[in-house]
Structure formats: C-alpha cells, structure tokens
Design a protein around this motif. Structure first.
Motif, PDB file in Angstrom:
ATOM      1  N   ALA A 189      45.418  62.844  88.038  1.00 30.21           N
ATOM      2  CA  ALA A 189      45.560  62.398  89.415  1.00 30.21           C
ATOM      3  C   ALA A 189      44.872  63.389  90.334  1.00 30.21           C
ATOM      4  CB  ALA A 189      47.033  62.256  89.797  1.00 30.21           C
ATOM      5  N   GLY A 190      44.671  62.933  91.588  1.00 33.20           N
ATOM      6  CA  GLY A 190      44.041  63.806  92.565  1.00 33.20           C
ATOM      7  C   GLY A 190      42.551  63.609  92.611  1.00 33.20           C
ATOM      8  N   TRP A 191      41.964  63.963  93.759  1.00 29.77           N
ATOM      9  CA  TRP A 191      40.517  63.794  93.900  1.00 29.77           C
ATOM     10  C   TRP A 191      39.806  64.941  93.203  1.00 29.77           C
ATOM     11  CZ3 TRP A 191      37.658  67.441  96.645  1.00 29.77           C
ATOM     12  CH2 TRP A 191      38.390  68.330  97.438  1.00 29.77           C
ATOM     13  N   LEU A 192      38.634  64.613  92.676  1.00 28.13           N
ATOM     14  CA  LEU A 192      37.892  65.570  91.854  1.00 28.13           C
ATOM     15  C   LEU A 192      36.557  65.961  92.452  1.00 28.13           C
ATOM     16  CD1 LEU A 192      38.506  63.872  88.407  1.00 28.13           C
ATOM     17  CD2 LEU A 192      39.789  65.739  89.428  1.00 28.13           C
ATOM     18  N   GLU A 193      36.047  65.176  93.370  1.00 24.53           N
ATOM     19  CA  GLU A 193      34.713  65.444  93.899  1.00 24.53           C
ATOM     20  C   GLU A 193      34.626  64.880  95.302  1.00 24.53           C
ATOM     21  OE1 GLU A 193      30.030  64.291  92.926  1.00 24.53           O
ATOM     22  OE2 GLU A 193      31.615  63.940  91.439  1.00 24.53           O
ATOM     23  N   ARG A 194      33.829  65.553  96.134  1.00 28.12           N
ATOM     24  CA  ARG A 194      33.617  65.088  97.494  1.00 28.12           C
ATOM     25  C   ARG A 194      32.143  64.809  97.700  1.00 28.12           C
ATOM     26  NH1 ARG A 194      34.195  68.980 102.615  1.00 28.12           N
ATOM     27  NH2 ARG A 194      32.324  69.783 101.590  1.00 28.12           N
ATOM     28  N   ARG A 195      31.851  63.627  98.256  1.00 33.16           N
ATOM     29  CA  ARG A 195      30.485  63.257  98.603  1.00 33.16           C
ATOM     30  C   ARG A 195      30.447  62.888 100.079  1.00 33.16           C
ATOM     31  NH1 ARG A 195      28.980  59.380  93.403  1.00 33.16           N
ATOM     32  NH2 ARG A 195      29.323  60.978  91.797  1.00 33.16           N
ATOM     33  N   VAL A 196      29.377  63.263 100.710  1.00 32.03           N
ATOM     34  CA  VAL A 196      29.226  63.027 102.152  1.00 32.03           C
ATOM     35  C   VAL A 196      28.028  62.132 102.363  1.00 32.03           C
ATOM     36  CG1 VAL A 196      28.980  64.057 104.428  1.00 32.03           C
ATOM     37  CG2 VAL A 196      30.230  65.278 102.630  1.00 32.03           C
ATOM     38  N   HIS A 197      28.245  61.037 103.076  1.00 31.29           N
ATOM     39  CA  HIS A 197      27.196  60.079 103.388  1.00 31.29           C
ATOM     40  C   HIS A 197      26.849  60.229 104.858  1.00 31.29           C
ATOM     41  CE1 HIS A 197      24.813  56.456 103.527  1.00 31.29           C
ATOM     42  NE2 HIS A 197      25.580  55.973 104.494  1.00 31.29           N
ATOM     43  N   HIS A 198      25.590  60.551 105.154  1.00 32.61           N
ATOM     44  CA  HIS A 198      25.133  60.781 106.523  1.00 32.61           C
ATOM     45  C   HIS A 198      24.485  59.518 107.083  1.00 32.61           C
ATOM     46  CE1 HIS A 198      25.840  65.110 106.965  1.00 32.61           C
ATOM     47  NE2 HIS A 198      25.575  65.182 105.655  1.00 32.61           N
ATOM     48  N   THR A 199      24.775  59.260 108.328  1.00 31.17           N
ATOM     49  CA  THR A 199      24.130  58.175 109.067  1.00 31.17           C
ATOM     50  C   THR A 199      23.542  58.765 110.339  1.00 31.17           C
ATOM     51  OG1 THR A 199      25.710  56.558 108.228  1.00 31.17           O
ATOM     52  CG2 THR A 199      24.462  55.940 110.167  1.00 31.17           C
ATOM     53  N   PHE A 200      22.242  58.501 110.572  1.00 28.85           N
ATOM     54  CA  PHE A 200      21.544  59.034 111.736  1.00 28.85           C
ATOM     55  C   PHE A 200      21.189  57.892 112.671  1.00 28.85           C
ATOM     56  CE2 PHE A 200      20.621  61.683 108.061  1.00 28.85           C
ATOM     57  CZ  PHE A 200      21.032  62.931 108.508  1.00 28.85           C
ATOM     58  N   ARG A 201      21.455  58.079 113.942  1.00 30.47           N
ATOM     59  CA  ARG A 201      21.144  57.065 114.946  1.00 30.47           C
ATOM     60  C   ARG A 201      20.480  57.748 116.141  1.00 30.47           C
ATOM     61  NH1 ARG A 201      22.798  51.923 115.943  1.00 30.47           N
ATOM     62  NH2 ARG A 201      24.274  52.064 114.225  1.00 30.47           N
ATOM     63  N   PHE A 202      19.339  57.235 116.486  1.00 28.00           N
ATOM     64  CA  PHE A 202      18.608  57.773 117.633  1.00 28.00           C
ATOM     65  C   PHE A 202      19.089  57.097 118.910  1.00 28.00           C
ATOM     66  CE2 PHE A 202      14.980  57.615 120.599  1.00 28.00           C
ATOM     67  CZ  PHE A 202      14.818  58.974 120.817  1.00 28.00           C
ATOM     68  N   ARG A 203      19.533  57.900 119.844  1.00 28.11           N
ATOM     69  CA  ARG A 203      19.994  57.416 121.132  1.00 28.11           C
ATOM     70  C   ARG A 203      18.884  57.607 122.147  1.00 28.11           C
ATOM     71  NH1 ARG A 203      25.977  60.331 120.940  1.00 28.11           N
ATOM     72  NH2 ARG A 203      26.823  59.032 119.262  1.00 28.11           N
ATOM     73  N   LYS A 204      18.279  56.491 122.513  1.00 25.05           N
ATOM     74  CA  LYS A 204      17.083  56.571 123.333  1.00 25.05           C
ATOM     75  C   LYS A 204      17.386  57.058 124.737  1.00 25.05           C
ATOM     76  CE  LYS A 204      12.960  53.921 124.528  1.00 25.05           C
ATOM     77  NZ  LYS A 204      12.277  52.620 124.412  1.00 25.05           N
ATOM     78  N   ARG A 205      18.554  56.669 125.266  1.00 22.91           N
ATOM     79  CA  ARG A 205      18.861  57.052 126.644  1.00 22.91           C
ATOM     80  C   ARG A 205      19.029  58.554 126.763  1.00 22.91           C
ATOM     81  NH1 ARG A 205      23.442  53.785 129.733  1.00 22.91           N
ATOM     82  NH2 ARG A 205      21.832  52.227 129.373  1.00 22.91           N
ATOM     83  N   SER A 206      19.717  59.179 125.809  1.00 22.41           N
ATOM     84  CA  SER A 206      19.934  60.628 125.867  1.00 22.41           C
ATOM     85  C   SER A 206      18.901  61.408 125.072  1.00 22.41           C
ATOM     86  CB  SER A 206      21.329  60.954 125.339  1.00 22.41           C
ATOM     87  OG  SER A 206      21.461  60.532 123.990  1.00 22.41           O
ATOM     88  N   ARG A 207      17.983  60.730 124.399  1.00 25.85           N
ATOM     89  CA  ARG A 207      16.934  61.375 123.606  1.00 25.85           C
ATOM     90  C   ARG A 207      17.529  62.301 122.555  1.00 25.85           C
ATOM     91  NH1 ARG A 207      12.143  58.696 124.480  1.00 25.85           N
ATOM     92  NH2 ARG A 207      12.065  58.040 126.658  1.00 25.85           N
ATOM     93  N   THR A 208      18.572  61.811 121.872  1.00 28.02           N
ATOM     94  CA  THR A 208      19.199  62.620 120.837  1.00 28.02           C
ATOM     95  C   THR A 208      19.337  61.798 119.568  1.00 28.02           C
ATOM     96  OG1 THR A 208      21.409  61.961 121.533  1.00 28.02           O
ATOM     97  CG2 THR A 208      20.517  63.973 122.524  1.00 28.02           C
ATOM     98  N   VAL A 209      19.493  62.496 118.477  1.00 32.60           N
ATOM     99  CA  VAL A 209      19.760  61.883 117.186  1.00 32.60           C
ATOM    100  C   VAL A 209      21.172  62.264 116.768  1.00 32.60           C
ATOM    101  CG1 VAL A 209      19.131  61.733 114.754  1.00 32.60           C
ATOM    102  CG2 VAL A 209      17.351  61.864 116.498  1.00 32.60           C
ATOM    103  N   ALA A 210      22.016  61.274 116.608  1.00 32.02           N
ATOM    104  CA  ALA A 210      23.411  61.508 116.218  1.00 32.02           C
ATOM    105  C   ALA A 210      23.533  61.472 114.709  1.00 32.02           C
ATOM    106  CB  ALA A 210      24.318  60.465 116.856  1.00 32.02           C
ATOM    107  N   ASP A 211      24.150  62.478 114.173  1.00 36.97           N
ATOM    108  CA  ASP A 211      24.378  62.572 112.730  1.00 36.97           C
ATOM    109  C   ASP A 211      25.868  62.386 112.481  1.00 36.97           C
ATOM    110  OD1 ASP A 211      24.644  63.166 110.096  1.00 36.97           O
ATOM    111  OD2 ASP A 211      24.141  65.295 110.278  1.00 36.97           O
ATOM    112  N   THR A 212      26.226  61.300 111.821  1.00 39.40           N
ATOM    113  CA  THR A 212      27.626  61.019 111.506  1.00 39.40           C
ATOM    114  C   THR A 212      27.826  61.149 110.009  1.00 39.40           C
ATOM    115  OG1 THR A 212      27.763  59.476 113.361  1.00 39.40           O
ATOM    116  CG2 THR A 212      29.495  59.333 111.691  1.00 39.40           C
ATOM    117  N   GLY A 213      28.761  61.965 109.636  1.00 44.59           N
ATOM    118  CA  GLY A 213      29.050  62.167 108.226  1.00 44.59           C
ATOM    119  C   GLY A 213      30.329  61.480 107.801  1.00 44.59           C
TER     120      GLY A 213
END
Length: 1301
Positions: free
Chosen positions: A14-38
């Motif tokens: 039992a219990g978790w054995l491994e951690r994986r992180v999935h990144h999503t990037f979204r470019f915000r044109k109004r603020s000229r930034t790229v948001a990285d959500t993990g």
C-alpha cells in the motif's frame, strides 16, 4: 499488480511509490506571460481492478464485474447479453456518443478509465457528468471506475508526448494490463473509432462505402495533430525555453502546450514566467498569430475554413447517399481471449446485434448522430429561420456586464409559442413566438436579451386564468415552485423592469443562447401522417425520417431517423433530444426505449412516470442480500442483545394500536396511552405526598417503525433507498422505497406482533396537557389492534362496531377512554398552532375502483373524518419534538423541514375573492393575522366557496423543503428554520420511515442525539446552557446532509407530480367513458368566459361561452345538444350574443359584474351568470392519440334532464345523510346507556352528547333552508332542500328531547 524488483523483496502493498509531474504551459497574450501549471500524480500499486472473485490479487470492491458468474468465454442469454463474456473499455468519444446505450441494464462489465472520464467531463455538461457517475456508482450495473492515471503500471510514462496521449496509448496500456492481470483468460474489448481507424480496423460494416472516408478523416486529423506538435515544438525553441523543451514538453491545439516531467525531483506547483524584452513579446505574439492561436485570425484562414467546410459537405453528401448499416446486420463476432480494438459500430453490431433493446437504441443514436453531422455541415438553409446562438464566451461576457439575463425557460401549456423566464426579484420576462424562442425548449437554462420597449406588451393583454379549458387542475399540497437559478438583474435592467411594472407593461425578450440544455426524457409517438405513410410501404432496411409528437404540449415535435420504424408504429416511445440545427424546423433525437402500445393503460401510466421524472428499477441482488435471511417475520428471532438494549413496551398496561386507512400494509406509526398514578407534582411514584391537590398524569406515546435498524448507513440497501427517497403511490401500483420484506412485514407495525420501534413518550397533565417530561429512544412494542380510521371513529363516538370491526369487549372502554384523551390533546395542540398563525389548507384525494383489466369504473373523494385529524396532529407533535431535539444536538447538521412565508403576489387571486365577500385578507401583518383573515373569510362563505378559498390558498403557498440547518446563517437567512403553514419553530419528518428516506436520516440523528447523553434533553428544555455540553458527532456531516436534502426535495416533487398526473389520467379516462354532471361555483368572469370551481374534485377550469369561430355557446337547455352539423341549431346560436355588464369604458383587464346571453334581434335575455352563482357542469373528456384525454366542461341549464337528475340525487343524498346521522346518534345513545360511564380517576366524565347534534347540525339545516329559499338551481332541487331541512330540524328536536333532556 505487485512486482518483484531486481533486488528480490516485494514492494510494499500500500501507499504511493512514485511521483510524476505533468506540466501544462499557456501563453497569456494580454500579460505577455507563459503560465506553467504542474499537476502531480502519486502512483500506487494497490488500486483494485474491480473484477471481484475472478482476481485473487486485488481486494473485492463494490460494485464489481460479473465475469465470475459467466465464466471465461461462455455464451450468455441470446436475448439479454453479449455472445461471450468480456471486458469493455470505451474511449471518451464512445462514452459521449453511446452513453444512452451504456445506460441500458443489459450492458455490464464496463471498465471506465479515469483518463477517459476526465477527458469527457472536461468537455462540460454537469448533467452528463452525473450520468457518467451513475454508470460506475450504481452497483446494479456491475461497472467499475479504474484509476489508470494513478496506477503505476498504467499511468502515462514520463516524457510522453501529447500526440501519443491523443493516440489512445493510455487506453491501450490499460487494456494490456487487464489482459495480463487476469491471466489472459478473458477478451478485452477496446471500443474507439480513432484507434480502429489508426490500426486499420473497419469502423463500418464490411464493404461499406463509409469505411474509406472515415479512415481518411481520421488520418487527416492525426496528420494535423502531428503538424501542430511540430509547430509548437518549434515555438518552444524560438522562445528560448530550452529547459522546458528538453524535459519533454510538447504542444497541442489552441494555446495549450503540454509537457511531462517524471521522477522524484519533478516540481509540483504552477507558476508564470514573462519574457524579458518587448521585441521578444512581439515575436512570440506574431508566432502565435501565425499559428492561428492568437487573438487575430491568420490571413487566408477564412478561405481555408471555407474549403474545409466544402470538403466536409461533399464527404457527408457521399455518406448520406450510402445506407448506414443496422446493428443487427453485422456478422457475429467471436471474441477470443486477448485485446480487441473495435469501432463503436462494429462492437455494438457484432457483439450486441442480437439483443433488440441494445440494437434499437444504438441504431437510433447512430442515425441521430449522422443527421446532426449532416445538418451541421449544411449551409443552414432549411426554412428554420432562426438566428445563430452566441458563443459560450460571448454569453458569459454579456451576463457579466448585465447586457444579458439568465433563467430557466417555462413554456405555456395553453400557448406553446409563448414562454416566461424568471430573472429574479419576482420578475418574469415574456418570450413570444418561435423566432424569439430560437430553438430553446421547456426546461432549458437560457441567456436572453431584452427587446426594445416599443415591443413590450400591456399586462392586461396577457391576463388569463391559470387553468385552461380542458385542464384538470387538482389542488396539490405544495404551491408555486420558485424558479431555480434565477439571476438578479443589474441596475440598468432593474430600473427598466421597475418602470415597466409602474406602467403595467410586460417586458419581452428573446433567446440568444442556451446555457444548459434540458436533458430529460420525452414521451412521444409517431405522427399519424407518418404512420399512415409507413404503413403503406413494405418494411425494409431503408433509412426513414419521421416526426414524433410529445405528449407534453410544451415540447416541440422531434425528428427521428431509424431503419426500424416499422417496429415503432402505434407505440408510445421514450426519446431524448440530441440537438436543434439552425436551419431545421424541428430538433432531432433518438430512441431510448419503447413503453408499449398507445392507449394501453400500462403504457400511459409508465409515460406519466417518465414525464414526471420518476425512475424505478427492481432492487439489486446486493441490496437484497443485506436483508435478514428470512422469508417472513414468522422466522425472525429477536436477538437477546437487542431485546436488552431496548425499552420493552409490550406489557399489559401499554395499550398500543395503529390507526390507518383500510387495506394499509406499510404501517409506519402507532399510538399508546398509559394512565399513571396520581401525583402531587413529582414525576414518579404513586400518591407521593398524599396532597389533596394531586394531578392525574398520563403517558402518551408515538411509536414509529425502526427502519434504521434494518437499513444500515452506507450499505447497498441504504444507497438504493436514498436514490428513491420516497414511495410513489399510483392508482394501479405502489413503487416502494424499501423491499416488501421490510415495508410490509418486518418493519410494518402489524397488530399482535412484536416490532422494533423508535418512540417518543410524553408525560402530561391529563387536565391541562402540560408536558412534564419527554423521552426518546428505541423500544420493542406489540400493537394490540390495527384499527381503521372509521373503526377508531366509531369507538370514539360510542357507535356499535360494523361487521369486521369488532374489538374485545374488555378493551373497548379503555380504547374509548384513550381515544378521547388523544382527541382532546390533538384539539389542544391544534388550537395552540392556530393561535400562533397556522393555516388550514384543503385538497381533494381521489379514489378509483377499477375492473378486471384495470380500467376505472367509479371515482370517490376521500372523506375527512375527525380521527384523521387526530392522528395527523399527533404526528405533527412528534415531528416537532424530534426536530427540536436533533437541532439542539446538531445545530449545524440537523435535517429539518421548513415552509417559507408565501409571496404576496401569489395571493392575488384568493385576495380578490375574499375582497368580493367583504372579508379582505391581511397581507401586511403577521402570519397569525393572515391565517386569521383566511379563516374568517372561509367561515363567512358558503361551503363551496370556503373550499375554494382554502384550495386557492393551498396553491398560493410556497413549497415546503428539506434543508440542513448548517446552511442557514440566521433566522432570516434562506427562509429561516420555521414552518409557516404549521406555525412551528422546528419541524422535521420522523413518522414515516417506511416511505420517506428523510425520516430514516432523522431517526439516525435522533438516536445519535440520545446516545450523546441525557444532558441534551435538559438543554432542550431550557435547564442547561447548550454551550456547556460537549458537541456530539452527527451521523452525517453537514455537507452530506445538505446534498441529501437537495435530492430529497427533487424526488419529493417528482413523486407528487407523478401521483397527481396519474390521478388526473384515471379521472379523464373515466370521464371519457362516463361523463359526470357536478355542481360548480362561478368565482370569476371574463368578457366571454367564466371561471368555475368544482368542490367535489377540487377542479378549477374555464368555460368559454363562444367556440373557436366566435359563435355563442349558451347553457344547454332541455332537448338541446351541441351538433355542429345541425344547421338550425347553428343558426340559432349565431343569433345569440354574450354581453359583459359592469365594465367602465374599454379598459383591458376589467372583470364584468355579470355575463348575459341575449338574442341579438330582440334583445331578450336568455341567461345571466354572476360571481358566486352555483351552476351545473357536464364533465367529459375527448380522446387524443397523441396527448391523451383532455377535460371538457359544458355548462348546463337547470332545465336540462342531466342537471335535474343530478339535483335530485344531491337532495336524496343529503336527506339520507341526515337520516343516517340521526340513526347513528340513537344507536350511540343506546350503546352509551348499555356501556355506562367510563370514569377517569380524578376527573368526572362530561355529559354524553351524540355527534351531529348541536352547532354543526343546526348550521347544516340553516344552509338547506337558505338554498330552498334562494331557489337555485331548479325547482325540484328547491323542494327537496326544503324537505330535507324540515326533516333534519325535526330529528334534531326529537333527539335533543330523548337524549339530552
């Protein structure tokens, strides 16, 4: 699946054995930034597969797959299941397109992957998400939800590209894992059109011309996706984000770019990073625009879109020319152990084509989908004439700015082309005409836009009665329901609506978009024209399209396409709407199931259940296994531990009895009275103190069936009872909330049998009814007698028993004494509630007698007797006491029932009626003042008008509702805690757990409060401070109670609606076969119609004095009948006119003081009609193949033979009732003389007064004399009333001299 590592030891179970992180990037044109959500995923190895006993490695789960019962590869029933046992893994597209098929009870062993369910849920649709949850949460379906995203063996690998995930590798990985996990013994079927095209599996029938275009389309989509990935990879490199690109980032369509980082060192949170220079920002924005994912479209995008649209149209035209395959036309598939990839058409046709229920629904869904694709790709020309809907983003922006309003569309039953939308604050906007409705249907949540003020209409033009001619409007307990989700208008719109109200204008609006489509099921049948056309053709597999007409007049006709239409001729169908194209006159839908032949009583009753939203299925095997392993209560043995834990009330001093309607089998409640010793004030002991001022104490008990003992919280039976929430009582059947073993046997408080109960015992002063003590707890009772209402009433009144109603002679005096005490206590409690402002309402309950085939033969109205009110008052007392107790124990989690005060505008009709009687309602004062003014108006009116006042007041009341006390921030928030109609500060439902799930929840809360300690009882009585006591733990947290309360309210409404609609259906069927003539009271006049109320059935209706051509329809005279083909009769009617008198000028909306029917040539008045006039009405019903029977009312003159016969019957019944009352009084006097007095210790028995003699009988005689003097309607009736009044007066005098003198 547990693996062994190279070092040898096994991984922890039992219990978790491994951690994986999935990144999503979204470019915000109004603020000229790229948001990285993990998004972090913690992987495990102990997630069960859900295969039950087939898999020894995983623990058992509920629900579980049923492979063990079928066996590997064995064939199932040829009519109800697949050809071989297998597991089904659908992708998101198959779930979306075939959800109706997957919901069929025949389809089982479906493994729903979290990745596919999440993908479909992200597409929107709260109701679709609820249907998805039902697929795997309903344990009767034997489907499971497998969390493949957190299983280490099936989770997406680190660094996986978005294109690989779109290709369905997660689905294939899970399928391969199941195949290996189950030892390669079972077929694993992956249903996915995309994977079938990718691997070259035919997605249509072999040899179909549809196969190649579908493969080409899938290949084109795959190529486009790969091109997008390449372009977005280049974008990341140009943005100089090598660290992200190096970790495996890849892109998708739109502005979203996906990447994955794996291992223990992956970052967890989400953040944003902006570029450093303006030039770099411009370069990024330009690159995004060139890819078509910026704010501006790229050059030539419109041409490309047009070319793609033309290609799609050509492809769809080619597909339309080729016949679509029918599910039954596929060759049977032999599924060997292994992983099989099939398209939706190949799977349902090859595996389920032999099951008619599955094949029909799939064919209907397939044809509807093809039609939707064909219409969606068309040019929009089709004569629909509808405007395009706004996009979701545009609607959200309009709602946020206040330019648009939102609400639920409610279509008129009388005028289907008109609807209203409640927008908050009691304001309603009118939507008039098909263009303004813009493809919205009844029940849709829509976005609307106000029309210019010059297009608004005068409110007087819309004045119309609530019930149209032909509607059976039986008064219900609840009144108008508040619209769900009303949005309060913004300031500018609110000012416009306020100005419209001041000018008596009705604002109008138009629908600009649909926020949420109504997802209910539609009961319909094929139109007669299409049925005749189909019947004239020879049955074939050719695809046909027909129009289906719903039974609900508020819904539009639906287009249905199928190759099985010949099987649907003359059948009542259940359809579901799929969509409504802009260029189409009608929406299109698909078949869900067939109810049966049209005009079959069973089919029509099932249609009522579907239209009302009642869904009932047999109890599952798992739920039935939770019942005691006995066939009846005779085999059940009370465990000694349970006997020791309960208070035993089976002794001889406890005279327990139940009082219910005749034939009741699910007995919820019983009553008891135990006379205690005299006391001088102490609560116990006999004669303690020996004071001469000793009081007589009595213990009164209300005992309720202990359902919570057999229905354990959290079990399968509990979940199914919670889904039903209530027992639905129909004319021909009863849909139980609990299995019959509980509802009719083990829990039912039958006479002479030991039963578990939850009891409330009050210790009272027998003279003042002052409460000395209250006890709550579990008990063991034995009901001495199972009495009927009339039987208990006869015992109370001292009448001799009727045949079959005998009780032991030794028990009869004690029963009478106890019932007298209960009657006095009930009257005392009722008087207290009336003084506090309780409102007495009224409704009619119809009872039908049926013949051998179930057709109604006679109808009677449930007669109220005093014993019914006594029992009801005792139940109210118990509910109030329990409500206060659980609120004291759990102030943030108690389940109570409240009744908000009524809205003032809802009392417009009843206020006008009371004003005309000279008894205005007090709508400005307290609830007690309103109740007092209603009671005064009803008391001053004739009986029929008093019944009308109470009926209208019932409809004007707000609807009572269940709620969690934690949702109320204060006594004024959300309607407070109190019950307006009963004038009680706390109220709940405790007394009917066999038929209401709310009572089961309340039982659990009460028992938890009792277990918390005796201090709570003292706190409830005001002896201790509640804050000084430790807070007990509620059985359910407040959030769960709140969610259950919402379900209870919805199920309660649907059950009431189904019961009312079923009763109306039987009444109309009876009137169709046997027209009735009944007395009616005119309570309102219009220019050419009158509003009538029939007190016998509590029916409201409109009688028009002109037909559709404007020709006068006077009351039918002797020898006259409606015959449109008779030229003499028609000529006579054309010479008549309806004159409305008492109108000032030409103002709209005025009510005339009198309607007169006159001869246009001579001016001679033939008939006159005034408010409150009593008239005779013929009730009938005309048959309708589509909508069922409809009520028709025809006004009869007093000289009509049917009216005279009805008057004579009414007078004879009145005389017989008077004679029967006198005979019963005489017999009661003799019985009283024979039985002698029933002394009560410490109190003298009052002088015996026979029932029916006194104020009630005198008032009845006065009314008969008044009717005789008024002479309405009919001479024969006048003479009969006079004779009945004289006879009744003589009987009163004789009995008073014989018995009282």
């Amino acid at each position: 699946m547990v693996r062994t590592s190279r070092q040898g030891p096994e991984l922890p179970p039992a219990g978790w054995l491994e951690r994986r992180v999935h990144h999503t990037f979204r470019f915000r044109k109004r603020s000229r930034t790229v948001a990285d959500t993990g998004e972090e995923a913690y992987l495990r190895v102990d997630i069960p597969c859900g295969c039950g006993t087939v898999c020894a490695a995983c623990p058992p789960t509920l629900p579980a797959l049923t492979l063990a019962s079928i066996g590997g590869g064995s064939c199932s029933s040829a009519e109800s299941g697949p050809r071989q046992a297998h597991l089904l893994l659908p992708d998101a597209a198959a779930l979306r397109d075939c959800l109706e098929v997957l919901e069929l009870p025949e389809v089982q062993n479906v493994v729903l992957l979290t990745s596919e369910v999440r993908q479909l849920a992200d597409g929107g649709g709260m109701r679709r998400s609820a249907r998805l949850r039902a697929l795997f949460s309903d344990r009767r379906r034997h489907n499971v939800l497998f969390d493949n995203l957190h299983n280490r063996e099936t989770a997406p690998a680190a660094g996986a590209a978005a294109a690989e995930r779109r290709a369905g590798l997660a689905l294939l990985t899970a399928a391969e894992w199941y195949h290996e996990h189950l030892g390669r013994r079972f077929p694993i079927v992956v249903v996915s059109d995309a994977l079938a095209a990718q691997f070259g599996v035919p997605s249509a029938a072999p040899g179909s011309a549809q196969q190649a275009p579908q493969q080409q389309q899938a290949a084109g989509q795959q190529a486009a996706a790969e091109a997008d990935d390449a372009e977005l990879e280049a974008l990341l490199h140009q943005m100089d984000m090598s660290s992200i690109a190096g970790s495996g980032a890849s892109g998708g369509s739109g502005t979203v770019m996906d990447g994955t980082a794996g291992g223990w060192g992956g970052g967890g949170g989400g953040g944003g990073a902006s570029s450093g220079a303006a030039a770099q920002d411009d370069a990024i924005a330009g690159l995004l625009d060139s890819l078509g994912i910026g704010d501006e479209p790229v050059a030539g995008a419109a041409q490309q879109a047009q070319q793609a649209l033309q290609a799609q149209q050509a492809q769809q035209a080619q597909q339309q020319a080729q016949p679509l395959p029918v599910a039954a036309s596929y060759a049977p598939l032999d599924l060997e152990p292994g992983v099989h990839i099939l398209s939706t058409a190949a799977y349902w046709g090859g595996v389920w084509g032999h099951v008619p229920a599955v094949a029909d629904v799939f064919d209907s869904v397939q044809q509807s989908k093809a039609q939707e694709a064909h219409q969606g790709g068309g040019s929009g020309s089709g004569g629909g004439g509808f405007r395009p809907h706004l996009s979701h983003a545009a609607m959200e922006a309009g709602l946020a700015s206040g330019a648009l309003l939102a609400g639920t569309l409610s279509v008129s039953r009388r005028v289907p082309g008109e609807a209203i939308v409640a927008v908050g604050g009691g304001r309603q906007l009118l939507i008039s005409g098909r263009p303004a409705l813009n493809r919205a249907i009844h029940g849709d949540r829509v976005a609307i836009r106000l029309l210019p003020q010059e297009q608004w209409r005068h409110a007087a033009e819309l004045a119309a009665p609530a019930a149209g001619d032909g509607e059976a409007a039986v008064a219900a307990d609840g009144a108008a329901e508040a619209a769900d989700g009303e949005d309060e208008p913004r300031d500018a719109v609110a000012r416009m609506l306020a100005a419209a109200a001041a000018d008596e204008l009705q604002p109008t609006a138009e629908v600009v978009g649909i926020l949420q489509r109504w997802s209910g099921e539609i009961v319909a049948c094929i139109s007669e024209d299409d049925e005749r056309a189909l019947a004239s053709k020879q049955a074939s597999d050719r695809q046909e399209s027909v129009l289906c007409i719903p039974t609900d007049r508020r819904l539009p006709k639906l287009r249905l396409r199928s190759r099985q239409l010949h099987r649907l001729l003359g059948q009542r169908l259940v359809l579901r709407l799929d969509g409504w194209d802009q260029g189409s006159h009608y929406p299109h839908g698909h078949l869900v199931r067939v109810l049966g032949p049209i005009n079959s009583l069973r089919s029509e009753t099932d249609g009522v259940l579907v239209s009302s939203g009642v869904h009932w299925q047999p109890f599952s095997e798992g739920a039935l296994r939770e019942l005691p392993p006995v066939a009846s209560s005779a085999q059940y043995v009370i465990p000694p531990a349970e006997l020791a834990a309960r208070c035993d009330l089976r002794g001889p001093d406890y005279l327990v009895c139940s009082i219910d309607p005749p034939g009741c089998t699910d007995v919820d409640d019983a009553l008891s009275v135990r006379w205690l010793d005299h006391t001088s004030g102490s609560s116990g002991g006999s004669g303690g103190g020996g004071s001469s001022t000793g009081r007589q104490l009595v213990e009164v008990g209300v005992h309720i069936a202990d359902v919570s003992y057999f229905v354990r919280q959290g079990g399968l039976l509990d979940s199914e009872a919670a889904a039903r929430c209530t027992t639905v009582y129909l004319v021909d059947r009863r849909l139980d909330m609990l299995p019959a073993l509980l509802s009719e046997d083990l829990c039912s408080l039958r006479g002479g049998q030991d039963r578990y109960a939850v009891s409330v015992l009050w210790t009272l002063d027998a003279d003042t009814f002052e409460v000395q003590d209250v006890w709550f707890g579990r008990t063991l009772i034995r009901s001495r007698y199972q009495l009927e209402y009339s039987q208990a009433q006869d015992i109370l009144d001292g009448h001799p028993p009727k045949p079959g109603h005998e009780v032991a002679a030794a028990d009869r005096p004690a029963l009478q004494r106890n019932l007298e005490l209960l009657a006095a206590l009930a009257e005392h409690r009722r008087r207290l509630r009336i003084e506090a402002g309780a409102v007495e309402l009224e409704s009619a309950e119809l009872r039908f007698n049926t013949d051998a085939v179930g057709q109604p033969t006679t109808v009677t109205v449930k007669q109220e007797i005093a014993m019914m009110k006594i029992v009801a008052e005792m139940m109210i007392l118990a509910n109030a006491a329990v409500g206060q107790r659980i609120y004291t124990a759990f102030p943030r989690a108690a389940l109570l029932r409240r009744h908000p005060p009524p809205r003032r505008e809802a009392f417009t009709e009843v206020a006008a009626l009371c004003e005309s009687l000279g008894r205005p309602l007090d709508l400005e004062g307290s609830p007690a003042a309103l109740a007092a003014s209603l009671a005064a108006a009803a008391a001053a009116a004739p009986p029929a008008v008093a019944s009308l006042i109470k009926s209208l007041a019932t409809r004007a009341m707000s609807e009572a509702e269940y709620f969690c006390t934690g949702d109320v921030t204060g006594l004024r928030g959300g309607g407070g805690l109190s019950h307006f109609g009963l004038a009680l500060p706390f109220y709940t439902h405790f007394t009917s757990p066999i038929r209401r799930y709310a009572d089961v929840v309340v039982h659990r809360q009460l028992l938890a409060a009792v277990a918390a300690g005796p201090g709570l009882a003292e706190a409830a009585a005001g002896l201790l401070q509640l804050a000084a006591l430790p807070a007990p733990q509620p059985p359910l947290p407040g959030a769960d109670v709140s969610s259950k309360a919402a379900v209870m309210n919805e199920r309660h409404r649907t059950a009431k609606r189904a019961q009312k609609d079923c009763s109306d259906l039987y009444l109309l069927l009876l009137l169709h076969a046997q027209p009735h003539v009944e007395a009616a009271t005119v309570y309102g006049l219009r220019r050419q119609s009158l509003l009538v109320f029939l007190p016998k059935y509590h029916l409201k209706g409109v009688i028009h004095l002109t037909d559709k051509q404007g020709v006068c329809r006077p009351p039918l005279e002797q020898g006259a009948e409606d015959d449109a083909a008779d030229p003499f009769e028609l000529a006579h009617r054309r010479g008549l006119a309806v004159v409305a008198e008492g109108l000032e000028g030409s103002a709209e909306g005025q009510q005339p003081s009198q309607l007169a029917i006159v001869e246009a040539s001579s001016g001679r008045q033939l008939a006159s009609i005034r408010p409150m006039q009593r008239m005779w009405v013929r009730l009938s019903a005309d048959g309708s193949r589509v909508h069922g029977p409809a009520l028709r009312m025809r006004l009869l003159a007093d000289s009509h033979p049917e009216a005279q016969a009805a008057a004579q019957k009414e007078a004879a019944d009145a005389a017989a009732a008077g004679a029967s009352g006198a005979a019963q009084a005489t017999a009661a006097g003799a019985a009283a003389a024979g039985c002698g007095a029933l002394p009560r210790p410490g109190a003298a028995r009052p002088a015996y007064r026979p029932p029916g003699i006194g104020a009630a009988a005198g008032a009845r005689a006065a009314r008969l004399e008044l009717r005789a003097a008024a002479g309405a309607p009919g001479r024969a009736r006048t003479e009969a009333c006079g004779a009945a009044a004289s006879a009744l007066s003589e009987q009163i005098e004789a009995l008073q001299q014989a018995v009282l003198g």
